[in-house]
Design a protein around this motif. Structure first.
Motif, PDB file in Angstrom:
ATOM      1  N   GLN A  27       0.829  -1.201   0.000  1.00  0.00           N
ATOM      2  CA  GLN A  27       0.000   0.000   0.000  1.00  0.00           C
ATOM      3  C   GLN A  27       0.875   1.268   0.000  1.00  0.00           C
ATOM      4  O   GLN A  27       0.570   2.239  -0.704  1.00  0.00           O
ATOM      5  N   PHE A  28       1.931   1.243   0.788  1.00  0.00           N
ATOM      6  CA  PHE A  28       2.808   2.412   0.826  1.00  0.00           C
ATOM      7  C   PHE A  28       3.496   2.619  -0.526  1.00  0.00           C
ATOM      8  O   PHE A  28       3.668   3.773  -0.966  1.00  0.00           O
ATOM      9  N   SER A  29       3.910   1.554  -1.174  1.00  0.00           N
ATOM     10  CA  SER A  29       4.609   1.678  -2.454  1.00  0.00           C
ATOM     11  C   SER A  29       3.731   2.339  -3.499  1.00  0.00           C
ATOM     12  O   SER A  29       4.204   3.162  -4.309  1.00  0.00           O
ATOM     13  N   ASP A  30       2.439   2.015  -3.506  1.00  0.00           N
ATOM     14  CA  ASP A  30       1.532   2.649  -4.471  1.00  0.00           C
ATOM     15  C   ASP A  30       1.465   4.161  -4.245  1.00  0.00           C
ATOM     16  O   ASP A  30       1.475   4.943  -5.212  1.00  0.00           O
ATOM     17  N   VAL A  31       1.391   4.548  -2.987  1.00  0.00           N
ATOM     18  CA  VAL A  31       1.350   5.987  -2.688  1.00  0.00           C
ATOM     19  C   VAL A  31       2.679   6.644  -3.025  1.00  0.00           C
ATOM     20  O   VAL A  31       2.720   7.746  -3.585  1.00  0.00           O
ATOM     21  N   TYR A  32       3.784   5.976  -2.723  1.00  0.00           N
ATOM     22  CA  TYR A  32       5.105   6.557  -2.953  1.00  0.00           C
ATOM     23  C   TYR A  32       5.372   6.782  -4.438  1.00  0.00           C
ATOM     24  O   TYR A  32       5.948   7.821  -4.828  1.00  0.00           O
ATOM     25  N   VAL A  38       5.117  13.577  -8.338  1.00  0.00           N
ATOM     26  CA  VAL A  38       4.717  14.930  -7.936  1.00  0.00           C
ATOM     27  C   VAL A  38       5.912  15.690  -7.362  1.00  0.00           C
ATOM     28  O   VAL A  38       6.125  16.877  -7.678  1.00  0.00           O
ATOM     29  N   ALA A  39       6.717  15.038  -6.539  1.00  0.00           N
ATOM     30  CA  ALA A  39       7.895  15.700  -5.965  1.00  0.00           C
ATOM     31  C   ALA A  39       8.906  16.058  -7.041  1.00  0.00           C
ATOM     32  O   ALA A  39       9.540  17.124  -6.977  1.00  0.00           O
ATOM     33  N   THR A 210       7.972  11.718   2.885  1.00  0.00           N
ATOM     34  CA  THR A 210       7.185  12.309   3.967  1.00  0.00           C
ATOM     35  C   THR A 210       5.722  12.470   3.580  1.00  0.00           C
ATOM     36  O   THR A 210       4.820  12.200   4.395  1.00  0.00           O
ATOM     37  N   ASP A 211       5.457  12.883   2.343  1.00  0.00           N
ATOM     38  CA  ASP A 211       4.068  13.011   1.909  1.00  0.00           C
ATOM     39  C   ASP A 211       3.386  11.647   1.819  1.00  0.00           C
ATOM     40  O   ASP A 211       2.187  11.519   2.129  1.00  0.00           O
ATOM     41  N   SER A 212       4.133  10.644   1.424  1.00  0.00           N
ATOM     42  CA  SER A 212       3.548   9.300   1.325  1.00  0.00           C
ATOM     43  C   SER A 212       3.166   8.771   2.700  1.00  0.00           C
ATOM     44  O   SER A 212       2.091   8.182   2.874  1.00  0.00           O
ATOM     45  N   GLU A 288      14.425  -0.286  -0.396  1.00  0.00           N
ATOM     46  CA  GLU A 288      15.527  -0.101  -1.342  1.00  0.00           C
ATOM     47  C   GLU A 288      15.102  -0.484  -2.755  1.00  0.00           C
ATOM     48  O   GLU A 288      15.457   0.206  -3.727  1.00  0.00           O
ATOM     49  N   ALA A 289      14.356  -1.556  -2.880  1.00  0.00           N
ATOM     50  CA  ALA A 289      13.868  -1.962  -4.206  1.00  0.00           C
ATOM     51  C   ALA A 289      12.895  -0.925  -4.770  1.00  0.00           C
ATOM     52  O   ALA A 289      12.900  -0.634  -5.980  1.00  0.00           O
ATOM     53  N   LEU A 290      12.055  -0.339  -3.903  1.00  0.00           N
ATOM     54  CA  LEU A 290      11.094   0.679  -4.337  1.00  0.00           C
ATOM     55  C   LEU A 290      11.807   1.921  -4.859  1.00  0.00           C
ATOM     56  O   LEU A 290      11.464   2.450  -5.933  1.00  0.00           O
ATOM     57  N   VAL A 291      12.784   2.398  -4.125  1.00  0.00           N
ATOM     58  CA  VAL A 291      13.521   3.603  -4.545  1.00  0.00           C
ATOM     59  C   VAL A 291      14.282   3.337  -5.840  1.00  0.00           C
ATOM     60  O   VAL A 291      14.314   4.185  -6.747  1.00  0.00           O
ATOM     61  N   GLU A 292      14.860   2.174  -5.937  1.00  0.00           N
ATOM     62  CA  GLU A 292      15.610   1.835  -7.154  1.00  0.00           C
ATOM     63  C   GLU A 292      14.700   1.828  -8.375  1.00  0.00           C
ATOM     64  O   GLU A 292      15.075   2.314  -9.456  1.00  0.00           O
ATOM     65  N   ALA A 293      13.491   1.311  -8.204  1.00  0.00           N
ATOM     66  CA  ALA A 293      12.551   1.275  -9.335  1.00  0.00           C
ATOM     67  C   ALA A 293      12.118   2.680  -9.749  1.00  0.00           C
ATOM     68  O   ALA A 293      11.999   2.978 -10.948  1.00  0.00           O
ATOM     69  N   CYS A 294      11.886   3.557  -8.768  1.00  0.00           N
ATOM     70  CA  CYS A 294      11.472   4.928  -9.088  1.00  0.00           C
ATOM     71  C   CYS A 294      12.615   5.712  -9.727  1.00  0.00           C
ATOM     72  O   CYS A 294      12.391   6.490 -10.681  1.00  0.00           O
TER      73      CYS A 294
END
Length: 851
Positions: A27-32, A38-39, A210-212, A288-294
């Motif tokens: 759920q957090f990854s979808d918001v992030y 946006v950021a 922080t917004d996520s 770490e995987a989430l940030v790498e993908a973004c």
């Protein structure tokens, strides 16, 4: 202990924890992913359009703790495994991670620490009462028989406890209250620094994260500030998972725990720590995987933004105007009735302690500079000045020196407002203000260093005091301006953090259901950068920003708490100053102390892997009465960068102690005169004298104490009564006649040595040589002539009467200056030569007791 954890966290339950963590992270990854785009849009727009606040007047140091360590020392740690206290060596590097070693030797050898503690989310406590108050709430609703034994038996009266709502607790103790205060300041600084784990220079990842987190919690119904928003992102995400998982597990496991209440609490802490570690390991890898993908899509998104920026901005403004028509009437009504009446009271509650804290920063900085100026006037030398400037460079990161500033902010009280605006705790604002205080202190110190170095390069080192004062005045003026700017920004941000969540919560029932229809106005190509939820929050923010700005501006116009008006702008007041901001920090120890810094300013701890020595910020002073093996408060060479004691007397005492250790080896720990004999000796001082006895009279002299009457005139003119004379006879091998000297000659030499402290060196040597020549001539003559010449030599040297030298050493025996450092219990040979190579006489030790 392991059985307790394994019995309650079986494979099925661990699988449930893993699944719950994965669900929250999904759920957090979808918001992030949405907030990341946006950021990135906001960051690119800022780069293109520019803008920003007022330029800082002080310089900013990029890496102030490079090559530094914060603290190292020893304390006692409580081990849960065997429930015993063990002495541990603690090292706090510039990462503020606490490492505990078996011993100091293990640390110096580069061995792995026994325990490593990341202090994010912890609270540093100094009493068992505080700890028990927190621990008693860990198992609400669980009934058990209370135990008579304490929760933990502290080895001393001065505990130090690190408490965490989910992770393992750590128990320490020290020997004295002074140590406890210093360690508490160090631990608080570790917590403060570790909580501030989100890098501000990351203009995309940090706002997106922080917004996520905020949007995720708001979707769950949690508005307002969050106390566990501390640490690096994986730690915050672990706290996010535990926020709901922890109470669920407690409700399931707590009824099954066995034993008395304290045993249940201890077992629950172990289980909670095991769960928290499992969750943390999962959140670390998945984040770490989430940030790498973004980040992999950042380049393509950035290109699209720069190409279509104008169209995206136009589309956003159109949609915001539509949302305003829906939200503004409701927001303004809420603002008038429930927020505007409280803005001034919230602002005043924030301004009072914050301004006192920043004022204390200014005072501490000013006092340090005054001390440096005084020492430069007193001619303490360049090495001393270099040491002081080196200490000043780390002033902002010295928790003991900064403690008085931090304590002012801890007085913040939002009681009454917390319940109304759903503020969980003022700790969020306290921690933020303390971080800003430290930044402003370091900026002021760094700016002073650069200005002073520039002035010394241009004008030389003549008239150092005036140069320091000129630089001091310039920096203080810049600090006052920057302090006002930083505080006003902090007040605005704090008011928004308090008010906006409250408004969103109040407007949510009426506004949130209407928001989906605005998605139809967004073009498909721009849908990743324009989110209705974010634009809705911007509208709410704009509705209250004007009132907040006016409240802060009014406080500045009235000059309350030394705030400057916005119209006062120090533009280009020092145009060349910011050119110095790119230069590295000045190595004052090398500049004023020679090619190599003095060892007293060098740290003992080496930077592992680089082989370089680290300078240590905090040092602990030695406390009297502690056994030597306990290292917590011992002076460690090279850790005196900023001594905690400010008085000149303390520094002089330390220097004298070092000199005594160098001359005479390690001395015993000073003790108070507790025994009756020691107190009697202080009341009735004993004067020791050594006299030779001829062989004919030796048989008549015996050991013993005899009553005596008489007076002795002291050096200060007072007369002391003699009450007892104790005689001690010692046999010394006799040498040739040439080696014999008379009693008058011995007294002559002793008194001559006593006068060495008052005469100049060349006069001393001349007088002593003359006395030696006369004594060598005297031993060749008859007994009667020898006595007469010795008396003549005494009158030629114009020696003072014997009683005049009894005053200064009456409490420890009659001693010449050459014997001051010797141990009293060891008898020393009496010599009558300059180098101690002359003849040994037959001594008789006589003690004269003065009433």
């Amino acid at each position: 202990m392991g059985d307790v954890v394994s019995s309650h966290l079986d494979e099925n339950r661990r699988g449930m924890i893993t699944a719950r963590t994965r669900d929250v992270m999904k759920q957090f990854s979808d918001v992030y992913e949405q907030q990341y785009a946006v950021a990135l849009f906001n960051s690119v727009r800022f780069d293109i359009e520019g803008g920003g606040g007022t330029q800082s007047q002080l310089l900013h140091r990029k890496d102030p703790l490079a090559g530094r360590s914060i603290f190292s020392g020893s304390l006692f740690q409580y081990l849960e495994e065997n429930r015993k206290w063990r002495n541990r060596f603690v090292s706090v590097p510039n990462s503020y991670t606490i490492s505990l070693y078996e011993s100091k030797t293990a640390h110096e050898r580069g061995l792995h620490p026994k325990v490593t503690i990341n202090c994010a989310g912890y609270k540093a406590l100094t009493s068992m009462e505080e700890y028990l108050e927190l621990i008693n709430g860990s198992l609400p609703g669980v009934k058990a028989k209370a135990s008579n034994s304490p929760f933990i038996k502290c080895a001393t009266q001065f505990p130090l406890i690190l408490w965490h709502p989910y992770a393992r607790h750590h128990y320490f103790c020290v020997m004295t209250e002074k140590e406890q205060k210093k360690w508490h300041a160090v631990l608080q600084d570790c917590v403060r620094h570790s909580n501030n784990g989100l890098p501000e220079d990351s203009t995309v990842q940090t706002p997106a994260f922080t917004d996520s987190v905020r949007l995720y919690r708001q979707a769950k119904g949690h508005y307002g500030t969050w106390e566990m928003m501390c640490g690096v992102p994986p730690q915050i995400l672990a706290n996010l998972v535990m926020e709901t998982l922890h109470p669920e597990l407690r409700n399931v496991i707590a009824p099954r725990l066995k034993g008395k209440m304290q045993q249940k609490q201890r077992n629950w802490m172990l289980i909670s720590d095991a769960v928290y570690r499992q969750v943390s390991s999962q959140t670390t890898g998945q984040y770490e995987a989430l940030v790498e993908a973004c980040e992999a899509h950042r380049v393509s998104l950035d290109a699209r933004l720069r190409t279509d920026m104008d169209q995206i901005v136009t589309s956003k403004e159109h949609i915001i105007s539509k949302i305003k028509a829906l939200v503004l009437p409701k927001a303004e009504q809420l603002l008038r009735t429930s927020i505007q009446p409280y803005i001034s009271s919230i602002l005043e509650a924030l301004m009072e302690p914050t301004s006192r804290g920043f004022s204390e920063v200014r005072d501490v900085f000013f006092k340090e500079l005054v001390e440096i100026s005084k020492n430069s006037l007193n001619g303490r030398g360049k090495e001393k000045l270099g040491d002081q400037l080196e200490r000043l460079s780390m002033l902002a990161f010295h928790p003991v020196k900064m403690q008085s500033c931090y304590e002012k902010m801890e007085e913040l009280n939002l009681e009454g407002l917390q319940q109304r605006f759903d503020v969980s705790s003022p700790s969020v604002f306290i921690s933020r203000a303390q971080i800003l205080m430290r930044e402003q202190m370091d900026n002021a110190v760094y700016t002073f260093e650069q200005l002073l170095h520039q002035s010394l390069e241009a004008q030389g080192e003549d008239n150092m005091c005036k140069t320091i004062q000129r630089c001091q005045d310039r920096v203080i003026k810049k600090y006052d301006y920057d302090s006002s700017t930083v505080r006003k920004k902090f007040f605005r941000e704090a008011l928004l953090q308090i008010i906006i969540p409250y408004m969103l919560q109040q407007l949510s029932p009426s506004c949130t259901p209407e928001l989906p229809r605005f998605k139809e106005l967004i073009f498909e190509d721009f849908s990743r950068f324009l989110l209705v939820e974010n634009m809705y929050e911007e509208v709410v923010l704009q509705s209250v920003t004007k009132d907040i700005m006016m409240a802060v501006k009014e406080a500045a116009v009235q000059r309350r708490h030394n705030l400057y008006r916005d119209s006062i702008i120090l533009t280009n007041s020092d145009p060349n100053l910011h050119l110095l901001g790119e230069t590295p920090s000045v190595d004052w120890a090398s500049k004023f102390g020679g090619d190599e810094p003095d060892c007293s300013v060098r740290g003992e701890a080496e930077a592992r892997g680089s082989g370089r020595r680290r300078k240590q910020v905090v040092s602990m002073i030695q406390l009297d009465g502690l056994p030597f093996p306990y290292e917590s408060c011992l002076e460690v060479p090279g850790v005196e960068l900023i001594p905690e004691e400010d008085s000149e007397d303390c520094e002089c005492k330390k220097e004298d102690q070092v000199e005594e250790k160098e001359d005479f080896g390690p001395s015993e720990v000073p003790k108070s005169p507790d025994s009756v004999d020691e107190i009697r000796d202080l009341i009735n001082p004993v004067l020791e004298m050594v006299l030779p006895v001829p062989e004919k009279e030796l048989s008549e002299v015996t050991n013993g104490t005899q009553l005596a009457t008489g007076t002795v005139t002291m050096e200060d003119g007072l007369e002391e009564n003699v009450t007892h004379v104790t005689t001690v006879v010692e046999d010394v091998p006799r040498k040739s006649l040439q080696d014999k000297t008379s009693p008058e000659s011995i007294l002559h030499e002793l008194l001559g040595n006593k006068n060495q402290e008052a005469d100049k060196e060349h006069q001393e040597e001349a007088a002593i040589r003359k006395a030696i020549e006369e004594m060598e001539m005297a031993v060749q003559e008859e007994e009667s002539e020898r006595m007469a010449e010795a008396l003549a030599a005494e009158s030629d040297c114009e020696l003072p009467p014997l009683a005049a030298d009894f005053g200064s050493h009456y409490d420890s025996g009659f001693q010449s200056p050459t014997n001051d450092g010797l141990i009293e219990s060891e008898p020393q040979p009496i010599t009558n030569g300059l180098n101690g190579e002359d003849k040994i006489v037959d001594p008789v030790e006589v003690e004269v007791v003065l009433a």
